[in-house]
Write an enzyme that holds these catalytic residues in place. Sequence first.
Site, PDB file in Angstrom:
ATOM      1  N   HIS A 122      -4.819  -8.190   4.833  1.00  0.00           N
ATOM      2  CA  HIS A 122      -5.017  -7.812   6.363  1.00  0.00           C
ATOM      3  C   HIS A 122      -5.185  -8.983   7.057  1.00  0.00           C
ATOM      4  O   HIS A 122      -6.122 -10.007   6.330  1.00  0.00           O
ATOM      5  CB  HIS A 122      -5.577  -6.551   6.843  1.00  0.00           C
ATOM      6  CG  HIS A 122      -7.076  -6.563   6.410  1.00  0.00           C
ATOM      7  ND1 HIS A 122      -7.397  -6.314   5.257  1.00  0.00           N
ATOM      8  CD2 HIS A 122      -8.103  -6.966   7.366  1.00  0.00           C
ATOM      9  CE1 HIS A 122      -8.902  -6.358   5.443  1.00  0.00           C
ATOM     10  NE2 HIS A 122      -9.336  -6.842   6.521  1.00  0.00           N
TER      11      HIS A 122
ATOM     12  N   ASP B 224     -10.825  -7.299   2.464  1.00  0.00           N
ATOM     13  CA  ASP B 224     -12.411  -7.029   2.577  1.00  0.00           C
ATOM     14  C   ASP B 224     -13.021  -6.915   1.053  1.00  0.00           C
ATOM     15  O   ASP B 224     -12.654  -6.056   0.189  1.00  0.00           O
ATOM     16  CB  ASP B 224     -12.648  -6.119   3.411  1.00  0.00           C
ATOM     17  CG  ASP B 224     -12.599  -6.536   5.102  1.00  0.00           C
ATOM     18  OD1 ASP B 224     -11.478  -7.226   4.983  1.00  0.00           O
ATOM     19  OD2 ASP B 224     -13.174  -5.814   5.581  1.00  0.00           O
TER      20      ASP B 224
ATOM     21  N   HIS C 242      -6.923 -11.735   4.392  1.00  0.00           N
ATOM     22  CA  HIS C 242      -7.882 -11.370   3.343  1.00  0.00           C
ATOM     23  C   HIS C 242      -8.002  -9.994   2.842  1.00  0.00           C
ATOM     24  O   HIS C 242      -7.507  -9.170   3.195  1.00  0.00           O
ATOM     25  CB  HIS C 242      -9.339 -11.951   4.040  1.00  0.00           C
ATOM     26  CG  HIS C 242      -9.622 -11.025   5.094  1.00  0.00           C
ATOM     27  ND1 HIS C 242      -8.956 -10.895   6.315  1.00  0.00           N
ATOM     28  CD2 HIS C 242     -10.676 -10.022   5.014  1.00  0.00           C
ATOM     29  CE1 HIS C 242      -9.559 -10.063   7.109  1.00  0.00           C
ATOM     30  NE2 HIS C 242     -10.623  -9.290   6.383  1.00  0.00           N
TER      31      HIS C 242
ATOM     32  N   ARG D 144     -16.656  -0.169  12.525  1.00  0.00           N
ATOM     33  CA  ARG D 144     -16.028  -0.144  11.277  1.00  0.00           C
ATOM     34  C   ARG D 144     -16.769   0.207  10.170  1.00  0.00           C
ATOM     35  O   ARG D 144     -18.148  -0.073  10.131  1.00  0.00           O
ATOM     36  CB  ARG D 144     -15.512  -1.493  10.839  1.00  0.00           C
ATOM     37  CG  ARG D 144     -14.966  -1.804   9.437  1.00  0.00           C
ATOM     38  CD  ARG D 144     -14.560  -3.154   9.191  1.00  0.00           C
ATOM     39  NE  ARG D 144     -15.705  -3.910   8.704  1.00  0.00           N
ATOM     40  CZ  ARG D 144     -15.717  -5.295   8.791  1.00  0.00           C
ATOM     41  NH1 ARG D 144     -14.767  -5.932   8.842  1.00  0.00           N
ATOM     42  NH2 ARG D 144     -16.836  -5.746   8.298  1.00  0.00           N
TER      43      ARG D 144
HETATM   44  C1  SIN Z   1     -11.231  -6.628   9.374  1.00  0.00           C
HETATM   45  O1  SIN Z   1     -11.113  -7.386   8.600  1.00  0.00           O
HETATM   46  O2  SIN Z   1     -11.972  -5.702   8.719  1.00  0.00           O
HETATM   47  C2  SIN Z   1     -10.924  -6.518  10.839  1.00  0.00           C
HETATM   48  C3  SIN Z   1      -9.746  -5.942  11.252  1.00  0.00           C
HETATM   49  C4  SIN Z   1      -9.453  -5.990  12.672  1.00  0.00           C
HETATM   50  O3  SIN Z   1     -10.529  -6.060  13.463  1.00  0.00           O
HETATM   51  O4  SIN Z   1      -8.517  -5.875  13.140  1.00  0.00           O
END
Ligand code: SIN
Length: 284
Positions: A249, A91, A89, A265
Amino acid sequence: MDGLDLTRALNAEEVRGIVRAVGEHGVICIPDQKLEPAHLKAFSGNFGELEINVASSFQEKGHPEIMILSNMLEDGKPIGLADAGQDWHTDMSYSSTVAFANILYGIKIPLRDGRPLGCTAFCDMHKAYETLPDDIRRRIAGRTATHDFNKFWEKMRREKGSTRPPLTEEQRRKKPPVSHPMVLTHPITGRSVLYANPGYTVSIDGMEAGESDEILEFLFAHQTRPEFQHRHLWAENDVLMWDNFATIHNAIADYGPQEHRLIKRCQVMADKVLANAFGVRPLT
Ligand code: SIN
């Protein structure tokens, strides 16, 4: 990127250098950081407005812009979202202002036999666009596609056994489906990138459903080809920053409930980079 200490304020030249590096490489790692939540927020805020996630109850106390991603429990209760991002996906592609960057701080990384688990995998959307067959390029040229927050959310519930509840009407109203061009000129490199992703893209606007499904199916398979992939193997205290225009990612869930992962994050919106606030000229 070595030699940076993200507990201190960066000067404009350092910020531009990081923006340029993220544009050039898609993803960068700044290792060996010892950050308090306020440091992570201040560093991330250099690059744009920070999103407060509409669906998350796992926010850092006093810092709602920081979301906690973790499979750990405290007093039997989860301390973070355990299954964030566990499929391909981009973000915030479901947002009317899209995201420029994600910035993640690795606090606990699971290890098995000395090897880190729970890597984050990336695919390069410059390469994905540049290797598209001419016919597909022609068919998506000038087109927009619709992105829907609920697509990924429901997929996690349906296919990954996620315990997250369905989005409420209110949450869906805050993030209604939006359209974005399928090919974007990257604000830093000046090159074209494919802007569609399996997580959130639901249809190509103004196209008959059968043709839209056929092209999206092709694009989702094409953009995740192994030769476009890079995997970040985490070490504790890494700060990982990636470009959401030029990558998709996937958080690889190859660890068990007793193998603890804790990541904090911030999501940086594209307001500043699209306004060319960093004066970074395209690297054509
Ligand atoms: C995300 O999609 O922002 C999470 C990525 C992760 O936890 O590696």
